[in-house]
Each structure stands twice: as C-alpha cells, then as structure tokens.
Scaffold this active site. Structure first.
Site, mmCIF file in Angstrom:
data_model
loop_
_atom_site.group_PDB
_atom_site.id
_atom_site.type_symbol
_atom_site.label_atom_id
_atom_site.label_comp_id
_atom_site.label_asym_id
_atom_site.label_seq_id
_atom_site.Cartn_x
_atom_site.Cartn_y
_atom_site.Cartn_z
ATOM 1 N N GLY B 10 0.792 -1.401 -0.061
ATOM 2 C CA GLY B 10 0.030 -0.014 -0.031
ATOM 3 C C GLY B 10 0.752 1.210 0.193
ATOM 4 C CG LEU B 13 -1.131 10.507 3.547
ATOM 5 C CD1 LEU B 13 -2.133 11.121 4.173
ATOM 6 C CD2 LEU B 13 -0.017 11.309 3.066
ATOM 7 N N GLY B 15 1.856 4.077 4.123
ATOM 8 C CA GLY B 15 2.744 3.299 3.364
ATOM 9 C C GLY B 15 4.083 3.966 2.880
ATOM 10 C CB SER B 251 -17.337 20.532 1.913
ATOM 11 O OG SER B 251 -16.985 21.292 3.151
ATOM 12 N NE ARG B 298 -18.397 15.819 9.558
ATOM 13 C CZ ARG B 298 -16.824 15.492 8.884
ATOM 14 N NH1 ARG B 298 -16.581 14.418 9.213
ATOM 15 N NH2 ARG B 298 -16.268 16.186 8.297
ATOM 16 C CG HIS B 366 -15.946 9.681 5.040
ATOM 17 N ND1 HIS B 366 -15.386 10.165 3.743
ATOM 18 C CD2 HIS B 366 -15.423 10.734 5.890
ATOM 19 C CE1 HIS B 366 -14.799 11.096 3.848
ATOM 20 N NE2 HIS B 366 -14.632 11.423 5.039
ATOM 21 C CD GLU B 404 -9.744 4.282 5.852
ATOM 22 O OE1 GLU B 404 -9.266 5.065 5.129
ATOM 23 O OE2 GLU B 404 -11.041 4.044 5.887
#
Lengths: 296, 663, 256
Positions: B10, B13, B15, B251, B298, B366, B404
């Site tokens: 992967g 970011l 990896g 957004s 949210r 998400h 993640e």
C-alpha cells in the site's frame, strides 16, 4: 436499496426509469480494444441501460457486469484504469470522443450532446497499450525522476518548520502542485510521441529497466514535468538544486522540444497554468545557459 | 538474508511515510501497490491535518488536549497511549510535511494558516487548499521517488497482495503477490511485512472511498490468522453526492454557509424542486432541531437524513435515496465567493448548477475506524516506546499494519482531520520498529524457498480454480451490488438486531453464492475480472465480522447507533427529580462502560465466520466520561458526573496511586 | 529507440533548437523584414528609381556580397530549414482532435514553414544568379525594377508569390510570438496575449509591404522603368561612382 437493479437482467435491460421521458433508454459505446500489449486492436460495440447522471466509468462498470457486446456475444469485460472517481487520482485518462479526458468526469449526457448517439472510447495513443483502455504510463513518472521533482530535504527527522512562504508564493505554487500525473497534457501534445520498449528474450529485468529509462529520456519530457521543475525551483529549499533541474530540462527531450501548440493547458483537467510554467522554464533555461556559457 | 528488507503493501500516506523513513534508516523496501502510489486513496482527503501549533498553544491548547479531544470524539474506545504519542508527534509531523514542500495555506506573514474543525475549540487544522490529502501524499511520493532513484526502494505498482507467508513458527516472513498485468505470482521474502492498505468502503458497494478500497489485503491477513479490531465502527459522512459509480463528498461548509436540507412532503414528488411551494416542503432538520437547525452534529444529521428516507419513505427519488440540500436562496455572488470550489465539483459530476437547482445528497460510508488489531508498547510517560517490536504489530508476528487499515487511533468515531495525522504518524513511527525487526531476524533468518514455492502454488491453484469457473450462474458485479445494498441498509447509520441477524445469514448465503460466480474473462493478461472476483470473495469475511460485531454490541457508541439501546435524556423538570434521574443515568452509564468499553476482537474461524472476543481498553490517561451533546438534561448529568469524578479522584489520591503508571 | 550513445544532434539538442529559434529572428527574420520593406519602395511611384538605388546600395558591397549572402542569409536559412524539418518530422500534428487556436497556429507554423522553404528556393532560383544554370536568375541588379517586374508578370507566378509571401510572413510573425515564449520573454497568459497583438501587427505590416511590393511590380510600367534604369546607368558611368551609393547603409539590404 440505494439502487433497485438487483439482477444482471436489470442491469442489462435497464431497470432505472428514464425520468426525462426521452427515447434515450440505452447508451451505445464503441470501444477500441486490444487483448494484449503489442496485439492487434479492434472495435467492439456495447449497449448499456441509460441512467441520469451517468459518467463513462459507470458505463464501463455496466459493460463489465454484462460482459456482452451489442450483438449479444459473450466477451471479456473491457479493461480500464480508475481509482478515486473524483478527478484527483489521475488514473482514468482515456480518449473519449477523440479527446483526452478523465472518464470519471465525462458525463454521458454531455457526450451524447457532442457526438450524437454513440460514444467512442479509445486508449491514450501516446503510451503503450497494456490492454483495452489500460496504458503503461511509466514514462510519465520517469519524467518526474528526470527533473528531480522533490524538495531535497536532509532527512525526515524533526528539524523545525519549513521556510516561510508568502501567501502570493503559495497561491502561485498551489495550482502546479495539483498536477495528478494523468497525462492529458502529454496525450494532447503534438510534440510528445510514443516511446515503446519491448523486453528482449536475452535481457535481464534490470538491463531492460535501464534501457527503457534511457529510451524514455530521448523523447520529450512533457508539460507536466516542466511544470513540476518550475514548482520545485520556486520553493526555497527546492531551488537549492535548481541547476540540476535546469541541466535535466536542457538535456535531450528537454524544454526545447516544446512546440508551443499550447494544447497542454487547454486539456488539463486541473486547469494548471502549464504554458506559464513552460515559459518560466524557458526563461530560466535562457539565463542558465548564458550563465553556463560565461561562467565556465 | 544479506540485506535487511521490508515489504510495504500500500502506497498511501502511511505506506509512503513508512517507506521513506525505512529507506532513511538503511532498510531496503519493496513497495507493493494496486495502483501507482501517487494515485492512492489518500488524495481524496480534502479538509486538513490536525496538530497543536504555536497559536493554539497560546490559547490554552496542548498535546494533552488534542489527545482528550480525540479520545472523547472516539467515545473512549481507543487505547490511549498510542493516541497520546500521535498527538505528541503532531507538531513535528506538520513541520516535516512543511519542509517537504506541501503548499499549506499561509498567513499574510508567511506562516502556516490553520482552520477549525469539528470536535475541538482550537484552530488546529493546517490545510492546503481543498486538497490537503493530495498535497501530503505527493510530498511523500516525491521523497519515495527520490529513494527509488537511490536504489533503496523498489516499487511494484499494479501488484495485488494475496496473503502473508508464515513460517513453521507462525512468523510472517514474506508475502505472495500477483502482477496485475502479466498475472504472474511472486513471493517476496521480507524481514517484516507491513500492511498500509486503507479502508474497506467497497464492502458497502458505493462509498466515498476509491475503487481499490476493497479491504482485500486486510481480509487476506485476517483469514491468515490476524485479528481484526472494532470492525463494526464505520464512519458515515452526512452529505455526499450520490452517483451511479460512487458517492462523492459534499463538504459540510455548504450547510455552514446557510444550506437548507429538505424533502417534499409528498413522497417522490416529481415536480421541479423549485416549483414545490414552501408549505409542501419538510425542512426536517430545522423542524426537529430548532436550536441547531441544519448544523446539527454530523452523526445526528446523518441519522436524520437516513431515517427520513428509509423509515418515512420521503426520499426525493424512488430508485435512489437522497434529500435536497438547497443553496438556491443564497445570492450567487455569495456562493461563488464562499463555496466556489465545492459547487464546481457538484456541477462537474452532476451536470447541474447547484446555484440554480437544489443539490441531491445522501449520507455515505466514509471511513473504517476498525481494522487489523495491532499491539503497542507503552512508555513510562504514558506514550509509546519507540522502536519496540510490538508497536503496530498484528497478532501475527512479523506482520504489521498502519494507517486506516489498523484499528488503533480513532476508537468509535474519527474526528475530522485526524486521519491524515494518524496515517503519517503510524507510518513514520513503525519504521524504527521494522528496522529493529530486521536486525533481530537477520540472526534467525532461515531458508524459506520451499515454503514460498508452496505458497505460490497454493495461490496459483486458487487463481486457476477461479478462471475455470465459467459456468456459474452468479455475476460477481451484481453480487457485489447486492452485498453493498444490504450492508448499507443494515450496518451504517441505524442498527437493529433483527436486521443484523437476518443480514448475517444473508451474507453467509452470498458467500456461498460467490462460489458459483462465473468469470467472464478467462485470460491471463490484465484480467481485472478475476482480480475483482477474488477481492469480492474476500469481502465476505469482513462483512461478517462487521455485522457480528454490530449485532453483539448492544449499546450506542460513536458511529455505532442502536436505538434499542440508546440512553434517553432526563424527563424530570424539578431540580431534585433531575438530580436523582441524573444519578441513575450516571449509574447506567458506568454499568454500560464496564460492560462495553472494550475493543471488539474478531478472529477468523472456519468458513470465514468470525469468533468475537473483547479486550479491555487502556484508559489510564483520561477516564471515560459521557458524551452529552444535545441530550435533554445534559447539564444535570454533567454536574452529577463531575461530582463523581471528583470523588473518585480524591479516593485515588488517598490511596497514593499515581495516575497513568506505565505498563 | 537508439541503442548507441546519443548523436551530436541529440547531445546538443537544446543549443541547436535555441539557435534554430534565434536564427528565425536574426538574421533570417530580420532579413525578411528588410527585404520586404526594400521591395515595397517600388511603390514610391518614381518608375523604380528608389528601388534601384536601394539595390545599388546593396551591390556596393562588391566582391563581399557573396560571402555576406552566404554567411548571413543562405546558411542561417538552410540551418533553420534543416532543423525545422527535423522538428516537423518528429511532431505529430493533431489539430483534427484538438482544434484550439494555439494548436491551429502550431500546425500552420509547420505548414507555412514548408511552403516558405519551397517558395524561397524557387524564388532564389527564379531571380538570383544562383539560378542561372537552371534557366532562372532573371533578376539583373542593374535593371532591378524592370527585370523583377517582368519576372512577376505571369498570373500563376503572382498567385504563387501571394501564397509564398503570406506563408513566410505568417511563419515569421507567429514565430516571433513563440520565440518570446521559448526564450521566456513573455511568461504570463496576459503577457502572451499582449505579445500576440504585437506579433499580429508586425505580421499585418509585413504582409502589406510584401503584397504591396508584388502589386507594385505587377503594375509597373516596364518600359518607363527601363528608361529610368538606362538613365541612371548613364549617370553612374558619368560620375563613375561604383554602385552609386546615396547614403551609407550598415545592412546589406537586398539580394536581387
């Protein structure tokens, strides 16, 4: 639930109601296919059910699901590259109705408005085809290596913050930094021509890799790499190796290959001011060459 | 092995951060990725990256408060030492990314600018336009390219991780991967393997995630024996643009600038939304939350939008769930000035101008808070011991997970702009650990050639078996769609045990049906069909553990909401009644905490069915406290809770126990 | 792709391409401008007397004229043409797919470059003494206006000249604009737009001069011009001023 099509039959025959009430219940597509690298290419037609707001990706997804050509033959699904589907990863570049663009932001309604009934999909022509719409864009990344598109930091340990940068400089740099290496600028550039290296039977992988890189380096490096060189030459730390980048940009295949057709800036999906970058690089190359001549 | 070698799977970011730091430490890296690493899903992150900074520090902020916000936002479901370490590293990481050339937005003085994000009072978030993730990823991609030129890193792009290779002792000594162009198999010998393969949104069919986020790599590690933590915690973003191919983020700032959410009172009213009179519209957020209106938090916005479409059946469209997000009452000039960029995205992908026509939006999956269970070693100061072989290690020795795809940092709910931080942090932080693994395994290295050959044969066999399946009656793409629809219906916003039970059985049936999936492409060259079918097969074990975890967890925590187990607000109005109800509420809360403040740990049993166990959580730094946002009687509960906390602190001090003693 | 080490051309590609760019302006482009303006003096309305005096001025170089012509005109032009053909051969015009203004100009630049080259070769063969062995070389510097006018009388010739002049002028003025980008004189889109206006004005001016001269030669009264030339010739002999320079000129202005 979210979408009612719960069987292959629905996908093929279009369960989605056409709200517009128009005759458009199907989308016809013509794809230039190629089964293997270096193989023969051929056209194949497909027909998928129409849905509002469809883009080319969802057309290709439907083609993959039905795996049948328009005349009902069972065929292998069309291969294509994609990832983010929101125009930031740069994967899904292809020739759609003859023009290079991202499949994810190419909306079927608009394509049909511009080309009539049938949408035409072809792989990019400036890169070797791997299969169908998948091409090998390694040369593009080699360009980034060539111009040393990075900030030459002394390691990644904590050495305090980066240099101070004015908002104006940031606003200047930011658009250039949005380049997603999609290759549209290269595809549309009349000066950028295909370079294809084929591995020989007696060649080791490392030797082939080396030969391919030097083959890449003979061709034009392209607008994207020139723009990255400009970006890093403007950065306070990046410019510490500005001369190395200028050296690269004035080698074979460098900035001199630009023919000023300015297609790059016209097709760039991120609207990066590429011709400004090229002109700035041209100016820097002028100064650099003169300096080299007189400081020798 | 002569040279220390690590396999990173992967190139997002996490990896890339690990690869960069490993190369710097002199370790050779093989970097395997499904796509060219510059095209990883990290590019999709828009908002920013959190850390304490010079400005917020002077307003009373500290790394400790960042830790507090993170664990409070995550409903205390994460071990606190790793979060503390991450918060401590925050400022260093932003400085580093700044040095690497990330074009962060600037103040007029030339310093980095910051904005405020949800879940905190401080302007902690550094950002680069609306593409912070892309900018951070590119900076790391550039450094890794530099190391590639130096020969320390070898990239294997368009390669699929098929599974770890475990030696006789059960230690991971490499992995088998497949070239997605030539379809060739290759075993990578490595002193350590680190997975940085991101989330698994595709289990939900369409999500805000990229097409590579199938979770297949994690699933393969899980099926090989790695434990999975907190699978049921999936973050759903309230406003996304439904698309036929994916759901794109819209957004929160659209509501921030005055956007109103509504549905026609008549189900599936086919009229042009602009022609529907006010009286026939339901501004349901404003009606139900008069105080906050459209700007409810949210999770509440997500639940209400979901509910009005599913329970009340008031979705704008019949085939596709969505509600209107309306900006048309705001002057165009204002919209262009404040929301130009994001409205352009809507127009680009929907072909409709949101300044003229109300947008159609719906919540979308998400982020996966859960992921591979990973270990850590706590330091004396309550953070982590850098370089410990345990940090980020999965339950399979030698196999690590970062970004993640680990479960470690976000608990039950992730705060905005914390994901980029956790990815870069875990990537940088795992590097010295892996370097130490290399040092340790250099002594113990054996010859695994035969093992690798056997593993390659096993995967080739599975591949051949799939290719031979041309006569099946199941279509992998349709089956995927069914799985996604089911998971979206029962395991996102609102969860009910009957639905979950039913869905679990249904997924088991789907997993069986998958075995009858026919591939339409039987070739051995760039066969995306078989690669997808394989990934689909690996979605079922994860789908099952999500459902099982959600089914068993009879409480509400963070993103996991079960109305049957929610703790209602207070009903009494007199002070005394209130106080007594508040005390009862606190008792119930404490009981629930004792029962459920535990990580869900799934191990893969036969047939891909999960075995669920629970693990206590290290809350030694910040004791859990109730989240009372918007709850009726919240202030009374808070008061009662504070009294209890003070009493408990007094007792602890009396016994002379130092808080947060190191393990 | 080449396996061998890069050729001289490849190793010095940048310098060669930059010299190519420069040669288009100086001396080739500059010569073009002077040449067209000189020829436009036929429009003075004095039966070619001014034109003759300009020609005489050039020919006052005497034996130096040939080396000057080769060094400042023919060789740079051949260099520009040779490199230009290499560039054209390596490009892949795609105006069919991308009909943007810039791309149309790119394509036209190459097309007009080739037309201009063919035209100039023909033009030299037709009028310059180099063309004598091939039955050309019709221009006589002592009878400048009349010989030029006679050569340009056929309709086909004047049509081809019109095409040739317009191509050459477009190639030069468009090249002027791209040269400014290549060397980095104008970098921002706004500056490019301004430079574009300038290059259009230059182009229109030169096109007017060139076509004006063509028209001037075609409408010249050849017999009157002949008389004027004979008279001038007599004057020169009488004064025995070689070349008959009226005023000193630093630039060799014409090759007729």
């Amino acid at each position: 639930m979210i979408k009612a099509a719960d069987s292959a039959a629905d996908l093929v025959h279009g369960a989605g109601g056409d709200d517009h009430g128009a005759a458009r219940s199907v989308v016809r597509v013509r794809v230039l296919r190629q089964d293997v690298a270096g193989g023969e290419s051929y056209w194949e037609r497909f027909e998928v059910s129409y849905e509002p707001n469809m883009n080319v990706i969802s057309v290709l997804q439907k083609i993959a699901a039905q795996a049948r050509s328009q005349d009902g033959r069972k065929v292998a699904p069309v291969a294509w590259d994609c990832n983010c589907l929101e125009e930031v990863c740069g994967s899904c570049t292809m020739l759609i109705n003859g023009r290079t663009r991202m499949a994810c932001s190419a909306l079927v309604d608009r394509l049909q408005a511009e080309s009539g009934d049938e949408i035409e999909l072809r792989p990019m022509s400036k890169f070797p085809v791997v299969r169908d719409l998948v091409v090998d864009r390694r040369r593009l990344f080699r360009g980034l290596e060539k111009v040393k598109a990075w900030v030459p930091v002394e390691g990644s340990y904590d050495l305090g913050p980066g240099p101070r940068i004015s908002p104006e400089e940031q606003e200047d740099a930011y658009p250039l930094s949005e380049c997603m290496s999609c290759g549209c600028c290269l595809e549309a550039c009349p000066q950028y021509t295909k370079v294809e290296a084929v591995r020989r039977d007696d060649e080791s992988e490392a030797d082939f890799e080396k030969r391919r890189k030097s083959a890449f380096d003979t061709g034009f490096v392209g607008a994207h790499a020139i723009s990255q060189a400009v970006l890093f030459n403007a950065h306070p730390t990046g410019r510490m190796i500005a001369d190395e980048r200028m050296e690269a940009l004035t080698r074979q295949g460098g900035i001199q290959m630009c023919g000023n057709a300015q297609n790059c800036v016209a097709v760039c999906p991120k609207r990066i001011p590429l011709t400004r970058s090229i002109a700035r690089a041209g100016r820097a190359a002028t100064v650099w060459a003169l300096k080299k001549l007189f400081d020798r | 092995m002569a040279q220390p070698r690590v396999l990173v799977v992967g190139g997002g970011l996490a990896g890339l951060a690990a690869t960069m730091r490993l190369a710097e430490l002199g370790v050779n890296v093989d970097l395997v990725s499904l796509v060219p690493v510059k095209r990883s899903h990290s590019v999709c992150a828009q908002g920013g990256i959190n850390s304490v900074n010079a400005l917020t520090r002077q307003q009373g902020d500290s790394e400790w408060k960042h830790l507090d916000d993170t664990v409070y936002g995550g409903d205390f479901l994460q071990h606190q030492p790793p979060v503390k370490e991450m918060a401590d590293w925050g400022p260093k990481i932003i400085d580093l990314m700044d040095r690497l050339g990330v074009p962060f937005n600037r103040t007029s003085e030339g310093f980095r600018d910051q904005r405020r994000f949800g879940g905190t009072l401080y302007k902690r978030t550094a950002f680069a336009g609306a593409t912070t993730g892309q900018q951070l990823l590119y900076a790391l991609d550039e450094q890794v390219r530099r190391w590639e030129v130096e020969g320390k890193v070898k990239k294997w792009e368009f390669w699929d991780f098929l599974g770890p290779v475990l030696d006789e002792a059960g230690r991971c000594c490499g992995a088998v991967c497949q070239d997605l162009v030539t379809m060739q198999f290759k075993a990578f010998a490595a002193d350590a393997v680190v997975l940085a393969t991101g989330g698994n949104g595709l289990i939900y069919g369409r999500s805000t995630m990229s097409m590579v986020c199938t979770g297949s790599a994690v699933s393969r590690a899980y099926q090989a024996g790695a434990c999975y933590g907190n699978g049921e915690f999936i973050q759903v973003h309230p406003t996304a643009i439904p698309g036929a191919d994916k759901l794109r983020l819209m957004s929160e700032s659209a509501r921030g600038e005055g956007g109103r959410v509504w549905v026609p009172r008549k189900p599936q009213d086919q009229r042009d939304p602009r022609s529907i009179p006010e009286a026939e519209r339901s501004y349901f957020l404003e009606e139900r939350y008069p105080k906050y209106g459209n700007l409810v938090p949210r999770d509440i916005a997500t639940r209400e939008i979901f509910d009005i479409c599913t329970t009340d059946g008031l979705s704008v469209e019949k085939d596709r769930l969505c509600v209107y997000l309306d900006l048309t009452h705001i002057p165009k000039e204002t919209l262009d000035r404040k929301l130009g960029g994001i409205l352009e995205i809507y127009e680009k992908f929907q072909g409709v101008d949101p300044r003229v026509t109300p947008m159609k939006i719906f919540p979308a999956v998400h982020y996966s808070m859960g992921g591979l269970w990973v270990d850590y070693q706590k330091s004396a100061s309550g953070g982590l011991l850098e370089g410990s072989l345990r940090n980020q290690q999965t339950s399979l020795p030698g196999l690590y997970a970062i970004g993640e795809c680990d479960y470690q940092y976000h608990g039950a709910n992730r705060l905005g702009a914390n994901s980029l931080l956790s990815c870069i942090f875990s990537g940088l932080f795992v590097a010295p650990t892996l370097a130490n693994v290399c040092g340790a395994s250099a002594k113990a290295a054996g010859d695994h050639t035969r093992l690798f050959d056997a593993e390659i044969r096993r995967h080739e066999e599975r591949h051949r078996e799939l290719l031979a399946r041309t006569a099946g009656d199941e279509n992998p793409y349709t089956l995927h769609q069914e799985l996604g629809n089911l998971m979206t219906r029962v395991a996102t916003v609102v969860r009910r045990n009957d639905q979950l039970t039913h869905a679990y059985d249904e997924v088991c049936r789907m997993a069986e049906r998958w075995k009858r999936c026919a591939v339409s492409d039987t070739g051995n060259w760039t066969n995306q069909n078989v690669v997808f079918t394989k990934a689909l097969g690996d979605m079922f074990p994860i789908a099952k553990l999500i459902l099982k975890g959600a089914l068993l967890r009879d409480e509400c925590r963070g993103a996991h909401f079960k109305p049957a187990f929610s703790m209602p607000g207070l009903t009494a109005t007199d002070p005394e009644g209130k106080r007594s109800e508040a005390e009862q509420w606190c008792d119930a809360f404490e009981a629930n905490t004792r029962k459920w403040l535990k990580s869900t740990i799934a191990t893969c049993g036969p047939n891909g069915d999960p075995e669920i166990s629970y693990q206590d959580i290290d809350t030694s730094l910040i004791p859990p406290r109730p989240r009372l946002y918007g709850l009726v009687g919240g202030d009374a509960i808070e008061e009662a809770w504070k009294d209890r906390a003070a009493k408990a602190a007094g007792q602890a001090a009396g016994k002379g126990q130092p808080a947060g003693a190191g393990a | 792709m080449s396996e061998s080490s890069p050729s001289f051309l490849e190793r010095h590609q940048f310098v060669i391409y930059r010299l190519f760019s420069l040669s288009g302006l100086i001396p080739v482009g500059a010569f073009l401008a002077v040449h067209l303006l000189t020829n436009a003096s036929i429009l003075a309305g004095d039966d070619g007397r001014t034109f003759q005096s300009r020609v005489d001025m050039i020919h006052s170089l005497g034996p130096l004229l040939v080396p000057v012509e080769w060094a400042f005109i023919f060789l740079p032009m051949l260099f520009h043409a040779a490199v230009g053909f290499v560039i054209i051969a390596n490009g892949l015009p795609n105006v069919g797919s991308y009909a943007y203004v810039g791309n149309v100009r790119y394509t036209l630049q190459r097309a007009t470059g080739m037309i201009a080259f063919a035209f100039i070769v023909w033009h030299i063969m037709q009028l310059h003494w180099l063309g004598k062995p091939f039955g050309g070389g019709k221009f006589d510097p002592h009878q400048a206006a009349s010989t030029a006018a006679t050569a340009l009388q056929p309709t086909l010739t004047s049509i081809l000249y019109t095409i040739g002049i317009l191509s050459t002028v477009f190639h030069f003025s468009n090249g002027l604009w791209t040269l400014g980008i290549t060397w980095g004189l104008w970098t921002s889109p706004a500056a490019m737009r301004r430079a574009n206006v300038v290059s259009i004005v230059v182009g229109l001016g030169l096109a007017a001069a060139g076509l004006g001269a063509l028209g001037g030669f075609r409408s010249l009264d050849v017999s009157k011009a002949r008389e004027a030339e004979v008279w001038t010739e007599k004057q020169k002999r009488a004064l025995s001023v070689p070349g008959g320079a009226v005023a000193p000129s630093p630039i060799p202005a014409s090759t007729h």
